[in-house]
Design an enzyme around this catalytic site. Structure first.
Site, PDB file in Angstrom:
ATOM      1  N   TYR A 108      57.704  -8.242   8.842  1.00 43.50           N
ATOM      2  CA  TYR A 108      58.608  -7.756   9.886  1.00 43.50           C
ATOM      3  C   TYR A 108      59.933  -8.490   9.769  1.00 43.50           C
ATOM      4  O   TYR A 108      59.971  -9.699   9.599  1.00 43.50           O
ATOM      5  CB  TYR A 108      57.998  -8.017  11.275  1.00 43.50           C
ATOM      6  CG  TYR A 108      58.932  -7.645  12.403  1.00 43.50           C
ATOM      7  CD1 TYR A 108      58.829  -6.409  13.030  1.00 43.50           C
ATOM      8  CD2 TYR A 108      59.949  -8.510  12.816  1.00 43.50           C
ATOM      9  CE1 TYR A 108      59.694  -6.049  14.044  1.00 43.50           C
ATOM     10  CE2 TYR A 108      60.827  -8.153  13.827  1.00 43.50           C
ATOM     11  CZ  TYR A 108      60.696  -6.933  14.439  1.00 43.50           C
ATOM     12  OH  TYR A 108      61.565  -6.578  15.431  1.00 43.50           O
ATOM     13  N   GLU A 196      65.763  -3.164  13.177  1.00 40.25           N
ATOM     14  CA  GLU A 196      64.359  -3.499  12.982  1.00 40.25           C
ATOM     15  C   GLU A 196      63.884  -2.899  11.670  1.00 40.25           C
ATOM     16  O   GLU A 196      64.009  -1.693  11.462  1.00 40.25           O
ATOM     17  CB  GLU A 196      63.551  -2.945  14.158  1.00 40.25           C
ATOM     18  CG  GLU A 196      62.216  -3.612  14.309  1.00 40.25           C
ATOM     19  CD  GLU A 196      61.522  -3.196  15.601  1.00 40.25           C
ATOM     20  OE1 GLU A 196      61.167  -4.073  16.388  1.00 40.25           O
ATOM     21  OE2 GLU A 196      61.325  -2.004  15.793  1.00 40.25           O
TER      22      GLU A 196
END
Ligand code: ADP
Ligand code: MG
Length: 388
Positions: A108, A196
């Site tokens: 991530y 993101e």
């Protein structure tokens, strides 16, 4: 403003964040043509402003142009329901057809505005593919954070520190530093409010690739970025908010039944609080602004009335630059044009308040006037309860 994955990837590619080759398709035939051009295994991905597509059947690895077309055909024109869309889902109007990739590791990577430090933070975690909120709740020690100094930008040592914490082998560290730096540049130069990359993957060939991309932007900075503004997709917006933004009204749709019309963001927040305090639920946040014209007030009122869940309207105005008589005229015009179908409670104070009250009284509209905010909120809540 939010944009689609394929648009975010176009931006990221310009900043040299590694992304895969791909193209966007609006028909099954276009999807097949892109798959043909890319060759080999490709991935077809529904483009909506929501995540969780993988688990909801909106992402598929396919091995031929025919399969790409078939999967695209099944997605296009239909709503896709994911855990982020709400029960109605969102209609898929385009798909991204992208090269397939052999994934060795999913991570991530994100950038957010960190309220605590008042700065932008780079966030990384070895737990890719999982929602970051979930990681934060269950294993917060697996989230690494670097606060970016606005003067310096993301420093190379910070990027290296994140790469080491993610346990990247030596040969990947330089690629990671380049990728993190490129992402930080994109965030800063585009006036983003959120980026993101979930997942950021390490491929079996030892490369780093942004496999998913989500970007959000500061609306107040969009005037500096006409190219980004052009990415706006009105289909993805709440129709009430879309209407409001066309008239430069600050409007946020909520799920309650008391429509609120207020001038000034602070008073609008306080009004929502006091409606809740009186046992009600606001249907919206709306700041008509200090210098609102009669037309703007009329549009604001029309948007509130167009919301079928609104059972009562509470207008709370402190007349300063926006004079009470201008407000009253706007409300009366809108009510005449659209038809006032729900109880209306008005509390107003300030410039030309007597004239404003007179206009309302002479209009013949069924208006309840409140002496103060709290009384107004109670009256609106009571009226909404009765209407139900
Ligand atoms: P979402 O977050 O909406 O579920 P993602 O873009 O993250 O959508 O895709 C979901 C999953 O699909 C990824 O975690 C990854 O495992 C897989 N995937 C996505 N794009 C590709 C690709 N180009 N090649 C191979 N697998 C992919
Ligand atoms: Mg994702």
């Amino acid at each position: 403003m939010n944009i689609h994955e394929f648009q975010a990837k176009e931006i990221l590619r310009r900043y040299k964040v590694p992304v895969l080759e791909g193209g966007v398709a609006r028909t099954a035939e276009e999807a097949a043509a892109i798959a043909q051009r890319l060759g080999g295994t490709v991935v077809v991905k529904a483009q909506i402003h929501a995540g969780g597509r993988g688990k909801a059947g909106g992402v598929k690895v396919v091995r031929s142009p025919e399969d790409a077309a078939a999967f695209a055909r099944g997605l296009l024109g239909r709503p896709l329901v994911t855990h982020q869309t709400g029960p109605d889902g969102r209609v898929v109007r385009q798909v991204l057809v992208e090269q397939g990739c052999d994934i060795a590791r999913e991570l991530y990577l994100g950038m957010v505005v960190d309220r605590g430090s008042g700065r932008v933070a780079l966030i990384a975690s070895s737990e890719g593919g999982v929602e970051i909120e979930e990681v934060a709740a269950s294993t917060p020690e697996r989230i690494y954070r670097e606060i970016v100094d606005p003067l310096v930008g993301l420093a190379p040592f910070q990027a290296r520190r994140v790469a080491f914490r993610l346990c990247f082998p030596k040969e990947l560290v330089n690629k990671a530093v380049a990728c993190f730096t490129a992402l930080a540049n994109a965030f800063h130069e585009c006036d983003a409010s959120l980026v993101e990359i979930n997942p950021l993957v390490v491929t079996k060939g030892g490369d780093l690739v942004a496999l998913d991309a989500k970007m959000g932007f500061d609306d107040n900075a969009l005037y500096r970025h006409p190219d980004i503004r052009a990415y706006r997709d009105e289909n993805e917006e709440d129709p009430r908010e879309r209407e409001a933004s066309n008239f430069e009204l600050s409007y946020i749709g909520l799920s309650g039944n008391i429509g609120c019309m207020v001038n000034g963001a602070g008073l609008a927040m306080a009004t929502m609080d006091i409606v809740k305090h009186a046992g009600g639920e606001p249907a919206n946040f709306l700041d008509v602004g200090g210098g609102a014209s009669k037309e703007k007030v009329r549009e604001a009122f029309r948007i509130i009335l167009s919301d079928p869940s609104v059972k009562a309207i509470f207008i709370n105005i402190f007349g300063g630059i926006l004079r009470c008589d201008v407000l009253a005229e706007g409300v009366v015009t809108a009510a005449r044009e659209v038809g006032l179908s729900v109880p209306l409670v008005i509390r107003m104070e300030g410039t030309n308040v007597e004239r404003g009250k007179q206009i309302l009284a002479e209009s013949g509209l069924a208006v309840q006037t409140a002496a103060n905010m709290e009384e107004g909120a109670r009256m609106a809540v009571a009226a909404a309860a009765q209407a139900r």
